[in-house]
Scaffold this motif. Structure first.
Motif, mmCIF file in Angstrom:
data_model
loop_
_atom_site.group_PDB
_atom_site.id
_atom_site.type_symbol
_atom_site.label_atom_id
_atom_site.label_comp_id
_atom_site.label_asym_id
_atom_site.label_seq_id
_atom_site.Cartn_x
_atom_site.Cartn_y
_atom_site.Cartn_z
ATOM 1 N N ILE A 22 0.824 -1.202 0.000
ATOM 2 C CA ILE A 22 0.000 0.000 0.000
ATOM 3 C C ILE A 22 0.863 1.259 0.000
ATOM 4 O O ILE A 22 0.531 2.256 -0.647
ATOM 5 N N VAL A 23 1.988 1.231 0.693
ATOM 6 C CA VAL A 23 2.825 2.413 0.839
ATOM 7 C C VAL A 23 3.352 2.875 -0.520
ATOM 8 O O VAL A 23 3.633 2.075 -1.410
ATOM 9 N N ALA A 24 3.458 4.199 -0.695
ATOM 10 C CA ALA A 24 3.977 4.758 -1.937
ATOM 11 C C ALA A 24 5.454 4.386 -2.118
ATOM 12 O O ALA A 24 6.207 4.282 -1.144
ATOM 13 N N ASP A 25 5.855 4.185 -3.354
ATOM 14 C CA ASP A 25 7.235 3.819 -3.660
ATOM 15 C C ASP A 25 8.119 5.065 -3.621
ATOM 16 O O ASP A 25 7.975 5.970 -4.448
ATOM 17 N N ARG A 26 9.019 5.118 -2.658
ATOM 18 C CA ARG A 26 9.945 6.230 -2.523
ATOM 19 C C ARG A 26 11.396 5.744 -2.534
ATOM 20 O O ARG A 26 12.269 6.310 -1.893
ATOM 21 N N LEU A 64 -3.059 -5.217 19.853
ATOM 22 C CA LEU A 64 -2.090 -5.273 18.765
ATOM 23 C C LEU A 64 -1.883 -3.885 18.180
ATOM 24 O O LEU A 64 -2.849 -3.176 17.882
ATOM 25 N N HIS A 65 -0.632 -3.513 17.998
ATOM 26 C CA HIS A 65 -0.302 -2.245 17.369
ATOM 27 C C HIS A 65 0.303 -2.500 15.993
ATOM 28 O O HIS A 65 1.129 -3.402 15.818
ATOM 29 N N GLN A 66 -0.105 -1.711 15.038
ATOM 30 C CA GLN A 66 0.452 -1.779 13.697
ATOM 31 C C GLN A 66 1.705 -0.920 13.650
ATOM 32 O O GLN A 66 1.664 0.277 13.951
ATOM 33 N N ILE A 67 2.824 -1.527 13.268
ATOM 34 C CA ILE A 67 4.097 -0.819 13.167
ATOM 35 C C ILE A 67 4.522 -0.814 11.707
ATOM 36 O O ILE A 67 4.796 -1.865 11.127
ATOM 37 N N ASP A 68 4.558 0.359 11.103
ATOM 38 C CA ASP A 68 4.964 0.499 9.708
ATOM 39 C C ASP A 68 6.419 0.962 9.655
ATOM 40 O O ASP A 68 6.757 2.015 10.210
ATOM 41 N N LEU A 69 7.242 0.196 8.987
ATOM 42 C CA LEU A 69 8.636 0.576 8.789
ATOM 43 C C LEU A 69 8.882 0.776 7.304
ATOM 44 O O LEU A 69 8.640 -0.136 6.506
ATOM 45 N N TYR A 70 9.322 1.955 6.933
ATOM 46 C CA TYR A 70 9.744 2.176 5.546
ATOM 47 C C TYR A 70 11.255 2.325 5.557
ATOM 48 O O TYR A 70 11.786 3.298 6.087
ATOM 49 N N LEU A 71 11.935 1.338 4.981
ATOM 50 C CA LEU A 71 13.393 1.311 4.987
ATOM 51 C C LEU A 71 13.902 1.859 3.664
ATOM 52 O O LEU A 71 13.559 1.346 2.591
ATOM 53 N N VAL A 72 14.693 2.902 3.747
ATOM 54 C CA VAL A 72 15.134 3.604 2.552
ATOM 55 C C VAL A 72 16.658 3.733 2.581
ATOM 56 O O VAL A 72 17.249 3.928 3.648
ATOM 57 N N PRO A 73 17.323 3.590 1.428
ATOM 58 C CA PRO A 73 18.778 3.797 1.412
ATOM 59 C C PRO A 73 19.120 5.199 1.897
ATOM 60 O O PRO A 73 18.416 6.169 1.595
#
Length: 290
Positions: free
Chosen positions: A91-95, A110-119
């Motif tokens: 779902i997350v936008a491609d960055r 339960l907690h939702q944890i979103d991690l976006y890993l970027v160079p």
């Protein structure tokens, strides 16, 4: 241990998720591969409520991005107590990076944890285009061209990997948590979108289990490929029941969809549950508390 810049974030909203956010930030910042740590979403904007997810952007040294992503499930399971392996976020936008969603128990829910890993080389561009609250900035030296190319290639290949039955099972479980939040908030349009994603995940699960070499895209030729065995016909019956439901679900509809999916998994690819049965049982218990 690096010093995290939590004071400004705390004064902005004093979210109930702050203790969990601080714990996760400490875990992530401990890795020398992590160059930047930022919070985005409602926590960064000061609009979080008790249902809000914890949404991180994690800058990772370009050369170390593949190894860090591959080790992330172990890190989040062992150190943070994640209930399930991470879901590869579609779902997350491609960055220029990769998104992963974890479900972590804390304070009885339960907690939702979103991690976006970027160079790390992409962080300045991301900071210029996405509102974030910085927690950590190690300001690494510029990455070598070959390291930048390595990170870019890894992100593309990671997102393009075929999904296994186990990954599609986890996708259902994560989407159900998201849907329960949308329903509680009255976010009907977003609930409609994520409900369709859940049905699509069911279709993908059936095709992955029963027609892994399918030459057809999406929803085409399902009856021709799947309905050639009793198991296949039963699965298409499940899918038909799913898409015949309401366009915007109630909480009970979401719970029924998860039970239907688990029955489907037991019928077609029970190995997808190997090592996850206790986690799924715990998930069901938490879902009852939503």
């Amino acid at each position: 241990m690096p010093t995290l810049q939590l004071a400004e974030l705390t004064q902005a909203n004093r979210p109930t998720q702050l203790p969990l956010l601080a714990k996760l930030a400490d875990i992530l910042a401990t890795s020398p591969a992590v160059t930047h740590l930022m919070v985005r979403g409602s926590l960064a904007h000061g609009t979080a409520d008790r249902l809000s997810d914890v949404d991180f952007v994690v800058g990772v040294d370009d050369a170390q991005l593949p190894a860090f992503v591959e080790a992330l499930n172990d890190l989040m399971s062992i150190e943070a107590g994640a209930l399930l392996p991470g879901w590869r976020d579609t779902i997350v936008a491609d960055r220029g990076g990769v998104g992963t969603v974890f479900l972590i128990p804390d304070e009885g829910r339960l907690h939702q944890i979103d991690l976006y890993l970027v160079p790390a080389s992409r962080v300045p561009h991301l900071q210029a285009t996405v509102a974030t609250a910085p927690l950590l900035d190690r300001r690494p030296a510029p990455a070598a061209p070959e390291a930048v190319a390595l990170a870019e290639r890894f992100a593309v290949e990671f997102l393009a990997r075929p999904r296994s039955c186990t990954e599609l099972l986890i996708e259902h479980l994560v989407l159900a948590v998201l849907l329960h939040k949308r329903i509680k908030r009255g976010q009907r349009f977003v609930a409609y979108s994520e409900w369709h994603r859940l049905h699509t995940a069911t279709k993908d699960l059936i095709k992955t289990a029963l027609a892994p070499t399918s030459r057809y895209w999406g929803w085409y030729q399902l009856r021709e490929e799947i309905a050639v065995t009793p198991i296949g016909r039963a699965c298409l019956g499940d899918l038909d029941a799913a898409i015949s439901g309401p366009a915007v679900p109630l909480a009970a509809d979401v719970d029924s969809a998860i039970e239907r999916m688990l029955a489907l998994v037991n019928r077609t690819c029970p190995e997808a549950l190997d090592g996850l049965r206790d986690a799924v049982a715990a998930y069901r218990a938490y879902l009852e508390l939503v």
